[in-house]
Motif scaffolding. Structure first.
Motif, PDB file in Angstrom:
ATOM      1  N   LEU A 183       0.844  -1.191   0.000  1.00 47.99           N
ATOM      2  CA  LEU A 183       0.000   0.000   0.000  1.00 47.99           C
ATOM      3  C   LEU A 183       0.877   1.238   0.000  1.00 47.99           C
ATOM      4  O   LEU A 183       1.769   1.365   0.837  1.00 47.99           O
ATOM      5  CB  LEU A 183      -0.913   0.034   1.232  1.00 47.99           C
ATOM      6  CG  LEU A 183      -2.062  -0.969   1.305  1.00 47.99           C
ATOM      7  CD1 LEU A 183      -2.956  -0.651   2.501  1.00 47.99           C
ATOM      8  CD2 LEU A 183      -2.877  -0.960   0.029  1.00 47.99           C
ATOM      9  N   ASP A 184       0.622   2.143  -0.947  1.00 49.48           N
ATOM     10  CA  ASP A 184       1.391   3.378  -1.025  1.00 49.48           C
ATOM     11  C   ASP A 184       0.589   4.396  -1.831  1.00 49.48           C
ATOM     12  O   ASP A 184      -0.047   4.039  -2.826  1.00 49.48           O
ATOM     13  CB  ASP A 184       2.748   3.131  -1.690  1.00 49.48           C
ATOM     14  CG  ASP A 184       3.674   4.324  -1.554  1.00 49.48           C
ATOM     15  OD1 ASP A 184       3.561   5.250  -2.368  1.00 49.48           O
ATOM     16  OD2 ASP A 184       4.497   4.333  -0.626  1.00 49.48           O
ATOM     17  N   ALA A 185       0.636   5.653  -1.387  1.00 46.36           N
ATOM     18  CA  ALA A 185      -0.122   6.702  -2.081  1.00 46.36           C
ATOM     19  C   ALA A 185       0.309   6.847  -3.531  1.00 46.36           C
ATOM     20  O   ALA A 185      -0.482   7.254  -4.390  1.00 46.36           O
ATOM     21  CB  ALA A 185       0.042   8.029  -1.348  1.00 46.36           C
ATOM     22  N   GLY A 186       1.558   6.506  -3.834  1.00 44.75           N
ATOM     23  CA  GLY A 186       2.047   6.616  -5.206  1.00 44.75           C
ATOM     24  C   GLY A 186       2.049   5.287  -5.933  1.00 44.75           C
ATOM     25  O   GLY A 186       2.852   5.079  -6.852  1.00 44.75           O
ATOM     26  N   GLY A 187       1.163   4.370  -5.551  1.00 43.60           N
ATOM     27  CA  GLY A 187       1.132   3.048  -6.167  1.00 43.60           C
ATOM     28  C   GLY A 187       0.738   3.065  -7.623  1.00 43.60           C
ATOM     29  O   GLY A 187       0.083   4.006  -8.106  1.00 43.60           O
ATOM     30  N   ASP A 188       1.134   2.009  -8.348  1.00 46.89           N
ATOM     31  CA  ASP A 188       0.858   1.940  -9.785  1.00 46.89           C
ATOM     32  C   ASP A 188      -0.498   1.317 -10.099  1.00 46.89           C
ATOM     33  O   ASP A 188      -0.920   1.266 -11.251  1.00 46.89           O
ATOM     34  CB  ASP A 188       1.961   1.146 -10.490  1.00 46.89           C
ATOM     35  CG  ASP A 188       2.222  -0.202  -9.811  1.00 46.89           C
ATOM     36  OD1 ASP A 188       1.361  -0.654  -9.026  1.00 46.89           O
ATOM     37  OD2 ASP A 188       3.299  -0.788 -10.047  1.00 46.89           O
ATOM     38  N   THR A 189      -1.202   0.827  -9.096  1.00 51.86           N
ATOM     39  CA  THR A 189      -2.510   0.210  -9.280  1.00 51.86           C
ATOM     40  C   THR A 189      -3.489   0.823  -8.289  1.00 51.86           C
ATOM     41  O   THR A 189      -3.161   0.961  -7.106  1.00 51.86           O
ATOM     42  CB  THR A 189      -2.447  -1.314  -9.058  1.00 51.86           C
ATOM     43  OG1 THR A 189      -1.464  -1.887  -9.907  1.00 51.86           O
ATOM     44  CG2 THR A 189      -3.797  -1.973  -9.321  1.00 51.86           C
ATOM     45  N   SER A 230       9.559  -0.190   3.244  1.00 48.71           N
ATOM     46  CA  SER A 230      11.017  -0.221   3.121  1.00 48.71           C
ATOM     47  C   SER A 230      11.388  -0.666   1.709  1.00 48.71           C
ATOM     48  O   SER A 230      10.584  -1.277   0.994  1.00 48.71           O
ATOM     49  CB  SER A 230      11.613  -1.178   4.159  1.00 48.71           C
ATOM     50  OG  SER A 230      11.132  -2.500   3.968  1.00 48.71           O
ATOM     51  N   ARG A 231      12.591  -0.339   1.297  1.00 46.59           N
ATOM     52  CA  ARG A 231      13.001  -0.572  -0.096  1.00 46.59           C
ATOM     53  C   ARG A 231      12.898  -2.042  -0.494  1.00 46.59           C
ATOM     54  O   ARG A 231      12.315  -2.378  -1.546  1.00 46.59           O
ATOM     55  CB  ARG A 231      14.444  -0.083  -0.294  1.00 46.59           C
ATOM     56  CG  ARG A 231      14.957  -0.256  -1.730  1.00 46.59           C
ATOM     57  CD  ARG A 231      16.386   0.211  -1.838  1.00 46.59           C
ATOM     58  NE  ARG A 231      17.277  -0.539  -0.970  1.00 46.59           N
ATOM     59  CZ  ARG A 231      17.810  -1.730  -1.267  1.00 46.59           C
ATOM     60  NH1 ARG A 231      17.508  -2.302  -2.431  1.00 46.59           N
ATOM     61  NH2 ARG A 231      18.619  -2.334  -0.435  1.00 46.59           N
ATOM     62  N   LEU A 232      13.436  -2.942   0.316  1.00 41.69           N
ATOM     63  CA  LEU A 232      13.432  -4.362  -0.045  1.00 41.69           C
ATOM     64  C   LEU A 232      12.018  -4.925  -0.100  1.00 41.69           C
ATOM     65  O   LEU A 232      11.695  -5.736  -0.973  1.00 41.69           O
ATOM     66  CB  LEU A 232      14.277  -5.148   0.957  1.00 41.69           C
ATOM     67  CG  LEU A 232      15.790  -4.931   0.875  1.00 41.69           C
ATOM     68  CD1 LEU A 232      16.509  -5.714   1.961  1.00 41.69           C
ATOM     69  CD2 LEU A 232      16.321  -5.336  -0.500  1.00 41.69           C
ATOM     70  N   VAL A 233      11.182  -4.501   0.840  1.00 44.62           N
ATOM     71  CA  VAL A 233       9.798  -4.987   0.840  1.00 44.62           C
ATOM     72  C   VAL A 233       9.065  -4.484  -0.401  1.00 44.62           C
ATOM     73  O   VAL A 233       8.337  -5.237  -1.059  1.00 44.62           O
ATOM     74  CB  VAL A 233       9.077  -4.541   2.136  1.00 44.62           C
ATOM     75  CG1 VAL A 233       7.568  -4.763   2.010  1.00 44.62           C
ATOM     76  CG2 VAL A 233       9.628  -5.296   3.338  1.00 44.62           C
ATOM     77  N   ARG A 234       9.268  -3.215  -0.730  1.00 47.09           N
ATOM     78  CA  ARG A 234       8.603  -2.653  -1.916  1.00 47.09           C
ATOM     79  C   ARG A 234       9.036  -3.383  -3.177  1.00 47.09           C
ATOM     80  O   ARG A 234       8.208  -3.671  -4.057  1.00 47.09           O
ATOM     81  CB  ARG A 234       8.914  -1.154  -2.024  1.00 47.09           C
ATOM     82  CG  ARG A 234       8.105  -0.449  -3.109  1.00 47.09           C
ATOM     83  CD  ARG A 234       8.527   1.008  -3.239  1.00 47.09           C
ATOM     84  NE  ARG A 234       7.709   1.696  -4.226  1.00 47.09           N
ATOM     85  CZ  ARG A 234       6.640   2.423  -3.954  1.00 47.09           C
ATOM     86  NH1 ARG A 234       6.248   2.563  -2.704  1.00 47.09           N
ATOM     87  NH2 ARG A 234       5.966   3.004  -4.917  1.00 47.09           N
ATOM     88  N   GLU A 235      10.321  -3.699  -3.281  1.00 43.42           N
ATOM     89  CA  GLU A 235      10.819  -4.407  -4.457  1.00 43.42           C
ATOM     90  C   GLU A 235      10.268  -5.820  -4.535  1.00 43.42           C
ATOM     91  O   GLU A 235      10.186  -6.412  -5.622  1.00 43.42           O
ATOM     92  CB  GLU A 235      12.350  -4.444  -4.433  1.00 43.42           C
ATOM     93  CG  GLU A 235      12.994  -3.072  -4.652  1.00 43.42           C
ATOM     94  CD  GLU A 235      14.505  -3.104  -4.476  1.00 43.42           C
ATOM     95  OE1 GLU A 235      15.027  -4.184  -4.115  1.00 43.42           O
ATOM     96  OE2 GLU A 235      15.153  -2.064  -4.703  1.00 43.42           O
ATOM     97  N   THR A 236       9.877  -6.377  -3.404  1.00 46.01           N
ATOM     98  CA  THR A 236       9.340  -7.740  -3.371  1.00 46.01           C
ATOM     99  C   THR A 236       7.879  -7.783  -3.804  1.00 46.01           C
ATOM    100  O   THR A 236       7.402  -8.811  -4.298  1.00 46.01           O
ATOM    101  CB  THR A 236       9.472  -8.316  -1.935  1.00 46.01           C
ATOM    102  OG1 THR A 236      10.844  -8.276  -1.546  1.00 46.01           O
ATOM    103  CG2 THR A 236       8.978  -9.751  -1.864  1.00 46.01           C
ATOM    104  N   CYS A 237       7.162  -6.689  -3.659  1.00 47.41           N
ATOM    105  CA  CYS A 237       5.727  -6.663  -3.946  1.00 47.41           C
ATOM    106  C   CYS A 237       5.426  -6.953  -5.423  1.00 47.41           C
ATOM    107  O   CYS A 237       6.128  -6.485  -6.322  1.00 47.41           O
ATOM    108  CB  CYS A 237       5.136  -5.307  -3.579  1.00 47.41           C
ATOM    109  SG  CYS A 237       5.110  -4.967  -1.795  1.00 47.41           S
ATOM    110  N   ASP A 238       4.352  -7.713  -5.655  1.00 46.60           N
ATOM    111  CA  ASP A 238       3.894  -7.961  -7.027  1.00 46.60           C
ATOM    112  C   ASP A 238       3.189  -6.742  -7.590  1.00 46.60           C
ATOM    113  O   ASP A 238       3.175  -6.528  -8.811  1.00 46.60           O
ATOM    114  CB  ASP A 238       2.927  -9.155  -7.035  1.00 46.60           C
ATOM    115  CG  ASP A 238       3.608 -10.442  -6.575  1.00 46.60           C
ATOM    116  OD1 ASP A 238       4.626 -10.806  -7.186  1.00 46.60           O
ATOM    117  OD2 ASP A 238       3.137 -11.056  -5.604  1.00 46.60           O
TER     118      ASP A 238
END
Length: 328
Positions: free
Chosen positions: A258-264, A287-295
């Motif tokens: 979940l992020d305000a700047g999400g792509d979906t 965090s950076r690693l968690v964000r990179e892990t997200c589908d």
């Protein structure tokens, strides 16, 4: 003059001169050696300062291990050691914990405490729940708080028993439902944790996972905020959150941040399949690693000028939408 000389040189029957001191012949030389500097007062066993130091050390040990004292040394309002019991202090916090069904092992009431409705209710609820009620000297509670903020009452809460991340997957399989999980990343406020647990339970989720480090834990504050949901919903601890998320991905669970700047946007997301929603903090986000892990990274459409929602509120909005999709 001659008489005086003869007296100074007078000889005893044993052959020694009067005034002569017999030596030890070196036999007691060690006894004459210096003993060094005087030790500090705290190291002299019979000195009052040493007795005070021993008493302070004993009290500290009792506080760190529990020592039979209420709370084992946890401080004002709530304080706990890692994975240890905590003590809730004060009439409002104690009665709120008991109302929420927070598990407790003992209720401590200081001798001579003036009663009021909150104290009476706390004692009654503790008795109904089978919690031990003990009267203790006021000094015992004074040691746990600053400026006597305990108000004559304390509640001891045992450490929370965390589940293993795999247990959350097993819970979903037991219910024969697609997994609906929430992972918290950088959430350090126990009230946010409690609110998320409450939302997950309300919308049919199967559990919450938190990192072992740099995260809020299931404390009495989180228990109260969850309104008792923490008793019904498993909360797991992950040694490494990123590794746990990747393991779940390998088991067919989609990881969505979940992020305000999400792509979906949430409006276009299909949440009917197995999914874990990852919630970051308001300040740091994911965090950076968690964000990179997200589908995928979801954003919540908002009509007003508000830039972001509180973490627990955002989690509730997404969980509500997913629950609606699954009902339909």
């Amino acid at each position: 003059m001659a008489g005086n000389s003869s007296r100074r040189g007078a000889v005893r029957k044993d052959g020694t001169k009067k005034g002569q001191v017999s030596g030890s012949g070196g036999k007691h030389r060690r006894g004459l050696a210096g003993r060094g500097a005087t030790p500090p007062a705290e190291e002299r066993t019979k000195h009052p300062a040493a007795k005070r130091a021993r008493a302070a050390a004993k009290a500290a040990d009792q506080r760190s291990t529990g020592g039979g004292r209420p709370g084992g040394g946890r401080g004002p309002v709530t304080r706990k050691s890692d994975d240890g019991p905590e003590t809730v202090l004060g009439r409002n916090p104690v009665v709120e914990c008991l109302r929420a069904g927070v598990p407790a092992t003992a209720l401590y009431v200081a001798v001579g405490t003036e009663s009021d409705d909150r104290l009476k209710e706390s004692v009654q609820r503790a008795a109904d729940a089978g919690i031990s009620i003990l009267e203790v000297p006021r000094t015992d509670l004074d040691r746990l708080s600053a400026n006597g903020l305990h108000q004559g009452i304390a509640l001891q809460v045992p450490p929370y028993k965390y589940a293993h991340p795999d247990d959350l997957i097993a819970s979903a399989r037991t219910h024969q439902e697609p997994a609906l999980l929430v992972a918290l990343d950088n959430i350090t406020d126990p009230r946010n944790l409690g609110a998320v647990v409450r939302s997950v339970a309300a919308f049919g989720g199967h559990g919450v996972v938190i990192p072992q480090r740099r995260s809020a834990s299931v404390s009495a504050v989180a228990w109260r905020t969850s309104a008792g949901a923490a008793a019904r919903l498993p909360v797991a601890r992950a040694t490494n959150l990123t590794r746990t998320l990747k393991d779940w991905q390998a088991k067919g669970i989609q990881v969505v941040g979940l992020d305000a700047g999400g792509d979906t946007t949430l409006d276009s997301y299909d949440g009917t399949g197995p999914v874990v929603i990852v919630v970051g903090s308001e300040g740091k986000g994911l965090s950076r690693l968690v964000r990179e892990t997200c589908d995928a990274v979801l954003s919540i459409p908002m009509a007003g000028p508000v830039e972001s929602l509180n973490a627990s509120v955002a989690a509730g909005v997404v969980l509500s939408e997913i629950a609606r999709q699954r009902r339909g």
